[in-house]
Scaffold this motif. Sequence first.
Motif, PDB file in Angstrom:
ATOM      1  N   TYR A 202       3.134  -3.674  -8.334  1.00 30.43           N
ATOM      2  CA  TYR A 202       1.999  -3.285  -7.502  1.00 30.43           C
ATOM      3  C   TYR A 202       1.013  -4.432  -7.325  1.00 30.43           C
ATOM      4  O   TYR A 202       0.806  -5.236  -8.250  1.00 30.43           O
ATOM      5  CB  TYR A 202       1.251  -2.104  -8.133  1.00 30.43           C
ATOM      6  CG  TYR A 202       1.968  -0.785  -8.022  1.00 30.43           C
ATOM      7  CD1 TYR A 202       1.797   0.032  -6.911  1.00 30.43           C
ATOM      8  CD2 TYR A 202       2.810  -0.346  -9.048  1.00 30.43           C
ATOM      9  CE1 TYR A 202       2.441   1.262  -6.814  1.00 30.43           C
ATOM     10  CE2 TYR A 202       3.467   0.874  -8.958  1.00 30.43           C
ATOM     11  CZ  TYR A 202       3.274   1.678  -7.838  1.00 30.43           C
ATOM     12  OH  TYR A 202       3.924   2.880  -7.746  1.00 30.43           O
ATOM     13  N   PRO A 203       0.357  -4.507  -6.151  1.00 29.72           N
ATOM     14  CA  PRO A 203      -0.699  -5.501  -5.947  1.00 29.72           C
ATOM     15  C   PRO A 203      -1.837  -5.310  -6.949  1.00 29.72           C
ATOM     16  O   PRO A 203      -2.056  -4.193  -7.457  1.00 29.72           O
ATOM     17  CB  PRO A 203      -1.176  -5.218  -4.518  1.00 29.72           C
ATOM     18  CG  PRO A 203      -0.031  -4.533  -3.851  1.00 29.72           C
ATOM     19  CD  PRO A 203       0.634  -3.724  -4.931  1.00 29.72           C
ATOM     20  N   ALA A 204      -2.568  -6.382  -7.218  1.00 31.12           N
ATOM     21  CA  ALA A 204      -3.619  -6.372  -8.238  1.00 31.12           C
ATOM     22  C   ALA A 204      -4.719  -5.362  -7.953  1.00 31.12           C
ATOM     23  O   ALA A 204      -5.377  -4.875  -8.874  1.00 31.12           O
ATOM     24  CB  ALA A 204      -4.218  -7.777  -8.354  1.00 31.12           C
ATOM     25  N   TRP A 205      -4.950  -5.032  -6.692  1.00 33.91           N
ATOM     26  CA  TRP A 205      -6.057  -4.136  -6.329  1.00 33.91           C
ATOM     27  C   TRP A 205      -5.659  -2.659  -6.313  1.00 33.91           C
ATOM     28  O   TRP A 205      -6.446  -1.800  -5.935  1.00 33.91           O
ATOM     29  CB  TRP A 205      -6.597  -4.526  -4.962  1.00 33.91           C
ATOM     30  CG  TRP A 205      -5.528  -4.596  -3.903  1.00 33.91           C
ATOM     31  CD1 TRP A 205      -4.920  -3.560  -3.253  1.00 33.91           C
ATOM     32  CD2 TRP A 205      -4.920  -5.787  -3.394  1.00 33.91           C
ATOM     33  NE1 TRP A 205      -3.977  -4.013  -2.385  1.00 33.91           N
ATOM     34  CE2 TRP A 205      -3.947  -5.376  -2.429  1.00 33.91           C
ATOM     35  CE3 TRP A 205      -5.096  -7.157  -3.643  1.00 33.91           C
ATOM     36  CZ2 TRP A 205      -3.168  -6.294  -1.737  1.00 33.91           C
ATOM     37  CZ3 TRP A 205      -4.296  -8.054  -2.945  1.00 33.91           C
ATOM     38  CH2 TRP A 205      -3.358  -7.624  -2.011  1.00 33.91           C
ATOM     39  N   THR A 206      -4.451  -2.326  -6.751  1.00 35.92           N
ATOM     40  CA  THR A 206      -3.997  -0.937  -6.745  1.00 35.92           C
ATOM     41  C   THR A 206      -4.872  -0.066  -7.636  1.00 35.92           C
ATOM     42  O   THR A 206      -5.231  -0.455  -8.747  1.00 35.92           O
ATOM     43  CB  THR A 206      -2.534  -0.855  -7.222  1.00 35.92           C
ATOM     44  OG1 THR A 206      -1.721  -1.688  -6.390  1.00 35.92           O
ATOM     45  CG2 THR A 206      -2.021   0.570  -7.168  1.00 35.92           C
ATOM     46  N   LEU A 207      -5.221   1.116  -7.164  1.00 37.21           N
ATOM     47  CA  LEU A 207      -6.049   2.038  -7.935  1.00 37.21           C
ATOM     48  C   LEU A 207      -5.240   2.651  -9.076  1.00 37.21           C
ATOM     49  O   LEU A 207      -4.058   2.967  -8.924  1.00 37.21           O
ATOM     50  CB  LEU A 207      -6.590   3.148  -7.040  1.00 37.21           C
ATOM     51  CG  LEU A 207      -7.517   2.715  -5.898  1.00 37.21           C
ATOM     52  CD1 LEU A 207      -7.911   3.924  -5.055  1.00 37.21           C
ATOM     53  CD2 LEU A 207      -8.746   2.010  -6.437  1.00 37.21           C
ATOM     54  N   ALA A 208      -5.900   2.857 -10.205  1.00 40.60           N
ATOM     55  CA  ALA A 208      -5.237   3.444 -11.365  1.00 40.60           C
ATOM     56  C   ALA A 208      -4.706   4.831 -11.050  1.00 40.60           C
ATOM     57  O   ALA A 208      -3.625   5.218 -11.514  1.00 40.60           O
ATOM     58  CB  ALA A 208      -6.213   3.497 -12.539  1.00 40.60           C
ATOM     59  N   GLU A 209      -5.438   5.595 -10.256  1.00 38.11           N
ATOM     60  CA  GLU A 209      -4.997   6.960  -9.943  1.00 38.11           C
ATOM     61  C   GLU A 209      -3.686   6.967  -9.159  1.00 38.11           C
ATOM     62  O   GLU A 209      -2.870   7.884  -9.293  1.00 38.11           O
ATOM     63  CB  GLU A 209      -6.083   7.701  -9.160  1.00 38.11           C
ATOM     64  CG  GLU A 209      -6.411   7.111  -7.800  1.00 38.11           C
ATOM     65  CD  GLU A 209      -7.552   7.842  -7.113  1.00 38.11           C
ATOM     66  OE1 GLU A 209      -7.382   8.215  -5.942  1.00 38.11           O
ATOM     67  OE2 GLU A 209      -8.602   8.026  -7.760  1.00 38.11           O
ATOM     68  N   ASP A 210      -3.460   5.930  -8.361  1.00 34.98           N
ATOM     69  CA  ASP A 210      -2.208   5.841  -7.610  1.00 34.98           C
ATOM     70  C   ASP A 210      -1.032   5.550  -8.537  1.00 34.98           C
ATOM     71  O   ASP A 210       0.103   5.943  -8.252  1.00 34.98           O
ATOM     72  CB  ASP A 210      -2.304   4.750  -6.540  1.00 34.98           C
ATOM     73  CG  ASP A 210      -3.262   5.122  -5.423  1.00 34.98           C
ATOM     74  OD1 ASP A 210      -3.497   6.338  -5.229  1.00 34.98           O
ATOM     75  OD2 ASP A 210      -3.788   4.215  -4.756  1.00 34.98           O
ATOM     76  N   ILE A 211      -1.300   4.850  -9.639  1.00 28.02           N
ATOM     77  CA  ILE A 211      -0.266   4.590 -10.640  1.00 28.02           C
ATOM     78  C   ILE A 211       0.008   5.854 -11.450  1.00 28.02           C
ATOM     79  O   ILE A 211       1.162   6.263 -11.635  1.00 28.02           O
ATOM     80  CB  ILE A 211      -0.694   3.448 -11.590  1.00 28.02           C
ATOM     81  CG1 ILE A 211      -0.930   2.146 -10.822  1.00 28.02           C
ATOM     82  CG2 ILE A 211       0.335   3.261 -12.711  1.00 28.02           C
ATOM     83  CD1 ILE A 211       0.300   1.521 -10.242  1.00 28.02           C
ATOM     84  N   LEU A 212      -1.052   6.494 -11.920  1.00 30.72           N
ATOM     85  CA  LEU A 212      -0.906   7.635 -12.823  1.00 30.72           C
ATOM     86  C   LEU A 212      -0.249   8.838 -12.165  1.00 30.72           C
ATOM     87  O   LEU A 212       0.484   9.588 -12.820  1.00 30.72           O
ATOM     88  CB  LEU A 212      -2.286   8.016 -13.380  1.00 30.72           C
ATOM     89  CG  LEU A 212      -2.937   6.965 -14.282  1.00 30.72           C
ATOM     90  CD1 LEU A 212      -4.365   7.352 -14.633  1.00 30.72           C
ATOM     91  CD2 LEU A 212      -2.114   6.751 -15.543  1.00 30.72           C
ATOM     92  N   LYS A 213      -0.466   9.025 -10.886  1.00 26.49           N
ATOM     93  CA  LYS A 213       0.118  10.204 -10.220  1.00 26.49           C
ATOM     94  C   LYS A 213       1.638  10.102 -10.081  1.00 26.49           C
ATOM     95  O   LYS A 213       2.305  11.099  -9.807  1.00 26.49           O
ATOM     96  CB  LYS A 213      -0.525  10.418  -8.851  1.00 26.49           C
ATOM     97  CG  LYS A 213      -0.168   9.381  -7.797  1.00 26.49           C
ATOM     98  CD  LYS A 213      -0.911   9.655  -6.499  1.00 26.49           C
ATOM     99  CE  LYS A 213      -0.550   8.651  -5.411  1.00 26.49           C
ATOM    100  NZ  LYS A 213      -1.332   8.887  -4.161  1.00 26.49           N
ATOM    101  N   GLU A 214       2.198   8.886 -10.294  1.00 21.98           N
ATOM    102  CA  GLU A 214       3.633   8.696 -10.194  1.00 21.98           C
ATOM    103  C   GLU A 214       4.361   8.978 -11.510  1.00 21.98           C
ATOM    104  O   GLU A 214       5.591   8.916 -11.576  1.00 21.98           O
ATOM    105  CB  GLU A 214       3.952   7.275  -9.735  1.00 21.98           C
ATOM    106  CG  GLU A 214       3.445   6.946  -8.334  1.00 21.98           C
ATOM    107  CD  GLU A 214       4.126   7.776  -7.260  1.00 21.98           C
ATOM    108  OE1 GLU A 214       5.308   8.145  -7.454  1.00 21.98           O
ATOM    109  OE2 GLU A 214       3.483   8.039  -6.231  1.00 21.98           O
ATOM    110  N   ASN A 215       3.594   9.268 -12.570  1.00 18.73           N
ATOM    111  CA  ASN A 215       4.170   9.634 -13.877  1.00 18.73           C
ATOM    112  C   ASN A 215       5.164   8.605 -14.423  1.00 18.73           C
ATOM    113  O   ASN A 215       6.292   8.935 -14.822  1.00 18.73           O
ATOM    114  CB  ASN A 215       4.855  11.006 -13.787  1.00 18.73           C
ATOM    115  CG  ASN A 215       3.878  12.125 -13.496  1.00 18.73           C
ATOM    116  OD1 ASN A 215       2.809  12.195 -14.111  1.00 18.73           O
ATOM    117  ND2 ASN A 215       4.214  12.992 -12.554  1.00 18.73           N
TER     118      ASN A 215
END
Length: 362
Positions: A202-215
């Motif tokens: 993921y790009p450096a500016w990706t939001l944490a919530e976008d990572i966490l929702k992918e489990n």
Amino acid sequence: MKGETMKAYLILEDGHIFEGESFGSTKEVICEFVFNTSMTGYVEVLTDPSYAGQGVVMTYPLIGNYGVCLDDQESSQPHVEGFVVNELSRKGSHFRKHMELEDYLIENDIPGIQGIDTRYLTKLIRDKGCMNGMITTTYYDDRNKVLEKIKDYRVKGVVEETTCQKAYTLGNGKIRVALYDFGAKKNIVMELVKRGCCVTVYPAWTLAEDILKENYDGVMLSNGPGDPKECQAIIQQIRILKESHIPIFAICLGHQLMALAHGFETEKLKYGHHGANHPVKDMNTKRVYISTQNHNYVVKNIDKKIAKTWFLNVNDNTIEGIEYLKENIKTVQFHPEACAGPTDTGYLFDEFIEMMGGNQNA
């Protein structure tokens, strides 16, 4: 132009001027100069995104003797601003070679200078600290004006320059890992893939919530260039990640950013750690490993109620690894993917797999 001998000059901000011979691109560049003590691996050094904004002085006296194998690149292009060697081997010899080092630098518009006393230059940087400088083929009569320009240079915005622009996935294993790309080396991904991971970068500016929702089963924070304190928006996202209790393993800049997310401090070293021969001590086992390193900044201190020192640098006692006591997080300052360099600490990727549940998901 290749084949023609052209004078080149390395001008340092303290007024030192080194005269040598130009190779590679003839463009003029100003950057921060550091030295690297590796005997081999110059292709990996050139393509390590952590060197963005910096020029590299190779301490080993002969560079280029095995040419360039494009398969050894740690990213899609070089990130070093300038290259300084004692002697350039214009004809490399190796069965994996694709091209000569000078051709590679010309193709990627990177200026080099050879024929200078790199031993003296290295001792100068060790004494005064890493400093700005200019590689140029122009002889300047008005040096004061040039020195002002050199002194004004600052390494800024380099994470944004080196991160990927959109997410992509490598590997097809069942262990799913999200890797934050702050200037990631290719071999970090490869070490995870060969251990049965499916890695989404993921790009450096990706939001944490976008990572966490992918489990995902775990998150990797990569290496990268520059001052970690510049990355305030990223640090805020790491704070969110760490509160989720997802397994996290971080390397180099990622290690520094995680420390800042916990309220610890970082500081700039005098001349940094750059090379493939740095001893680090595991404070749990008391065993010493030889590591590859490339960084100017370190974690200054930690809160012992929150974390404990995992590794220490044997040479200067700086913090080289941290274990967080109440979170499933481990971080190291050095490069366990070690490309180029010793593979002593490659087992740390196995420990990350165990942090994510081992092979039970495979």
